[in-house]
Design a protein around this motif. Structure first.
Motif, PDB file in Angstrom:
ATOM      1  N   LEU A 198     100.959 -59.538  15.161  1.00 16.17           N
ATOM      2  CA  LEU A 198     102.069 -60.243  14.524  1.00 16.17           C
ATOM      3  C   LEU A 198     102.986 -59.263  13.818  1.00 16.17           C
ATOM      4  CD1 LEU A 198     100.256 -63.339  12.957  1.00 16.17           C
ATOM      5  CD2 LEU A 198     101.482 -63.215  15.129  1.00 16.17           C
ATOM      6  N   THR A 199     104.268 -59.599  13.796  1.00 22.16           N
ATOM      7  CA  THR A 199     105.258 -58.781  13.119  1.00 22.16           C
ATOM      8  C   THR A 199     106.334 -59.697  12.556  1.00 22.16           C
ATOM      9  OG1 THR A 199     106.726 -56.872  13.353  1.00 22.16           O
ATOM     10  CG2 THR A 199     106.654 -58.431  15.194  1.00 22.16           C
ATOM     11  N   LEU A 200     107.225 -59.146  11.782  1.00 19.03           N
ATOM     12  CA  LEU A 200     108.291 -59.925  11.158  1.00 19.03           C
ATOM     13  C   LEU A 200     109.644 -59.487  11.675  1.00 19.03           C
ATOM     14  CD1 LEU A 200     107.175 -60.051   7.405  1.00 19.03           C
ATOM     15  CD2 LEU A 200     107.068 -61.901   9.076  1.00 19.03           C
ATOM     16  N   ALA A 201     110.497 -60.462  11.931  1.00 22.64           N
ATOM     17  CA  ALA A 201     111.879 -60.159  12.286  1.00 22.64           C
ATOM     18  C   ALA A 201     112.652 -59.825  11.010  1.00 22.64           C
ATOM     19  CB  ALA A 201     112.504 -61.348  13.009  1.00 22.64           C
ATOM     20  N   GLU A 202     113.886 -59.382  11.165  1.00 20.05           N
ATOM     21  CA  GLU A 202     114.682 -59.013   9.994  1.00 20.05           C
ATOM     22  C   GLU A 202     114.928 -60.203   9.084  1.00 20.05           C
ATOM     23  OE1 GLU A 202     118.228 -57.157  11.303  1.00 20.05           O
ATOM     24  OE2 GLU A 202     117.235 -55.345  12.069  1.00 20.05           O
ATOM     25  N   ASN A 203     114.969 -61.399   9.668  1.00 22.67           N
ATOM     26  CA  ASN A 203     115.192 -62.601   8.865  1.00 22.67           C
ATOM     27  C   ASN A 203     113.896 -63.167   8.296  1.00 22.67           C
ATOM     28  OD1 ASN A 203     114.006 -63.559  11.161  1.00 22.67           O
ATOM     29  ND2 ASN A 203     115.638 -64.998  11.694  1.00 22.67           N
ATOM     30  N   GLY A 204     112.763 -62.464   8.474  1.00 22.70           N
ATOM     31  CA  GLY A 204     111.483 -62.900   7.941  1.00 22.70           C
ATOM     32  C   GLY A 204     110.697 -63.815   8.851  1.00 22.70           C
ATOM     33  N   GLU A 205     111.192 -64.040  10.065  1.00 20.92           N
ATOM     34  CA  GLU A 205     110.511 -64.937  10.990  1.00 20.92           C
ATOM     35  C   GLU A 205     109.284 -64.253  11.593  1.00 20.92           C
ATOM     36  OE1 GLU A 205     112.021 -68.167  14.321  1.00 20.92           O
ATOM     37  OE2 GLU A 205     113.027 -66.224  14.176  1.00 20.92           O
ATOM     38  N   ILE A 206     108.165 -65.006  11.662  1.00 21.55           N
ATOM     39  CA  ILE A 206     106.928 -64.459  12.226  1.00 21.55           C
ATOM     40  C   ILE A 206     107.005 -64.509  13.748  1.00 21.55           C
ATOM     41  CG2 ILE A 206     104.432 -64.747  12.409  1.00 21.55           C
ATOM     42  CD1 ILE A 206     104.448 -65.962   9.651  1.00 21.55           C
ATOM     43  N   GLY A 207     106.562 -63.415  14.386  1.00 26.75           N
ATOM     44  CA  GLY A 207     106.577 -63.380  15.842  1.00 26.75           C
ATOM     45  C   GLY A 207     105.785 -62.216  16.388  1.00 26.75           C
ATOM     46  N   VAL A 208     105.966 -61.970  17.664  1.00 21.53           N
ATOM     47  CA  VAL A 208     105.324 -60.833  18.330  1.00 21.53           C
ATOM     48  C   VAL A 208     106.383 -60.100  19.141  1.00 21.53           C
ATOM     49  CG1 VAL A 208     103.078 -61.976  18.467  1.00 21.53           C
ATOM     50  CG2 VAL A 208     104.698 -62.229  20.349  1.00 21.53           C
ATOM     51  N   LYS A 209     106.071 -58.853  19.455  1.00 20.74           N
ATOM     52  CA  LYS A 209     106.956 -58.059  20.316  1.00 20.74           C
ATOM     53  C   LYS A 209     106.265 -57.833  21.643  1.00 20.74           C
ATOM     54  CE  LYS A 209     109.437 -55.819  16.549  1.00 20.74           C
ATOM     55  NZ  LYS A 209     109.701 -54.567  15.804  1.00 20.74           N
ATOM     56  N   ALA A 210     107.072 -57.910  22.704  1.00 23.05           N
ATOM     57  CA  ALA A 210     106.546 -57.763  24.055  1.00 23.05           C
ATOM     58  C   ALA A 210     107.467 -56.856  24.845  1.00 23.05           C
ATOM     59  CB  ALA A 210     106.415 -59.131  24.721  1.00 23.05           C
ATOM     60  N   VAL A 211     106.990 -56.447  26.009  1.00 21.71           N
ATOM     61  CA  VAL A 211     107.780 -55.619  26.915  1.00 21.71           C
ATOM     62  C   VAL A 211     108.196 -56.486  28.094  1.00 21.71           C
ATOM     63  CG1 VAL A 211     107.784 -53.594  28.397  1.00 21.71           C
ATOM     64  CG2 VAL A 211     106.583 -53.525  26.208  1.00 21.71           C
ATOM     65  N   ASP A 212     109.502 -56.538  28.354  1.00 23.09           N
ATOM     66  CA  ASP A 212     109.981 -57.374  29.460  1.00 23.09           C
ATOM     67  C   ASP A 212     109.911 -56.614  30.771  1.00 23.09           C
ATOM     68  OD1 ASP A 212     112.124 -55.601  29.467  1.00 23.09           O
ATOM     69  OD2 ASP A 212     113.488 -56.986  28.435  1.00 23.09           O
ATOM     70  N   GLY A 213     110.425 -57.228  31.829  1.00 23.12           N
ATOM     71  CA  GLY A 213     110.350 -56.620  33.155  1.00 23.12           C
ATOM     72  C   GLY A 213     111.163 -55.350  33.304  1.00 23.12           C
TER      73      GLY A 213
END
Length: 366
Positions: free
Chosen positions: A291-306
């Motif tokens: 889990l990580t945080l976006a600049e606006n504080g939103e919780i999410g994940v980072k992934a690698v696209d195609g």
């Protein structure tokens, strides 16, 4: 004086010629090698991150609620007639079966009244039979026959009443259970409607909780559930009842989980933590570390696209367990960044290394 001046001039000329001879003698040598400029191409390479593929799975979302145990049935056994208590074969904690005698009242004059009613009934039968024969021969009016029949039926009813009244002197258990409290003693005069004992049914047992209006629609009667008691014991059962009316004060709905209790080790009134399956949804099971945080504080994940670039996905945590967390908001299949996500930004090109490759390399080294 002139000699010193001449000596100084000669010394200066000699020094000049020596310096000049050194420069001309090395004129053919190669200049010293210079250090090549630093190679800056390495700084232009994409950052390295560790990734792992993830696929959504069907997962039953569990809601943990606080509740308590309740007896399936709890009644006060009351007398349906009055009289003096003559027999009391039960004590607190006595286990009884449906139909077992709880108490007996003195019958008083009830047997005599029953005998009187039966005698009158016999008389009315004789009278009715005689009137019926006379009516068939034309010696009795139809109205007289009808009156005789009414008297016969009244006598039959009187016998039934006397029998029921006498049966009320024996008080029996309405269902299998345990005598929780004996409320009278032998010799007490019992009035009609007075409680004799409190009977509780402990098998099955109910685990009761309150569910908010948002989640109540996701529950159904017959669905499985689990409860963990304060003593540590865990029991399983099924949802037996969901209230159709919300509590006016809390706006929550009563939910009853029925669990077996053959050994009666669950007592009524115990605190319990109840796990109810709200629904089945498609979710990804991941480690909280991704889990990580976006600049606006939103919780999410980072992934690698195609295209090998970082993409941020906002997620919702729907459940947790000992192995990780369950999240929604992702595509069915995704390549998650598991190490290095804090050092890359959305849209940035990265070099992805699969976790499986690193694990294989470590196994080869070992």
């Amino acid at each position: 004086m002139k000699r010193s001046i001449i000596f100084a001039v000669l010394l200066a000329v000699g020094a000049t010629l020596w310096v000049a001879s050194g420069q001309f003698g090395e004129s053919g040598a190669e200049p010293p090698a210079q250090k090549p400029p630093a190679d800056l191409t390495a700084l232009d390479q994409a950052p390295l991150v560790r990734v792992r593929p993830s696929r959504a799975e069907q997962h039953a979302v569990i809601d943990l609620l606080r509740g308590r145990s309740e007896a399936n049935r709890l009644v006060e056994i009351k007398s349906e007639t009055d009289g003096r208590l003559a027999e009391l074969p039960i004590n607190d904690g006595t286990r009884v079966k449906a139909g077992d005698v709880i108490a007996k009242l003195s019958p008083g004059d009830r047997p005599a009244r029953l005998a009187e009613a039966r005698a009158l009934l016999a008389q009315r039968k004789v009278e009715f039979d005689a009137d019926k024969k006379l009516s068939q021969k034309g010696f009795r009016a139809e109205t007289q026959l009808a009156a005789s029949q009414a008297e016969l039926e009244a006598a039959e009813a009187a016998v039934k009443i006397a029998e029921v009244e006498l049966s009320y002197t024996t008080i029996r258990a309405p269902f299998d259970g345990v005598i929780d409290d004996r409320l009278v003693e032998i010799g007490d005069f019992i009035d009609r409607g007075e409680a004799v004992a409190r009977l509780v049914e402990l098998d099955p047992m109910l685990i009761v909780t309150q569910v908010n209006e948002r989640d109540i629609r996701r529950l159904s009667v017959g669905a499985p559930g689990q409860a963990r008691l304060m003593g540590g014991a865990t029991v399983t059962g099924t949802i037996r009842h969901i209230s159709a009316i919300a509590d006016e004060a809390t706006r929550t709905f009563r939910v009853e989980l029925e669990v077996p209790n053959p050994d009666r080790r669950i007592a009524a009134g115990m605190t319990a933590e109840i796990a109810l399956p709200l629904s089945e949804i498609a979710a990804h099971h991941v480690s909280p570390a991704v889990l990580t945080l976006a600049e606006n504080g939103e919780i999410g994940v980072k992934a690698v696209d195609g295209e090998g670039r970082v993409a941020f996905h906002a997620v919702s945590i729907v459940d947790t367990d000992n192995q990780g967390i369950w999240i929604t908001g992702l595509p069915e299949e995704i390549t998650l960044i598991t190490v290095g996500q804090e050092y890359v930004s959305a849209g940035e090109a990265v070099r992805a290394v699969q976790e499986s490759e690193i694990e294989e390399s470590l196994e080869d080294l070992s």
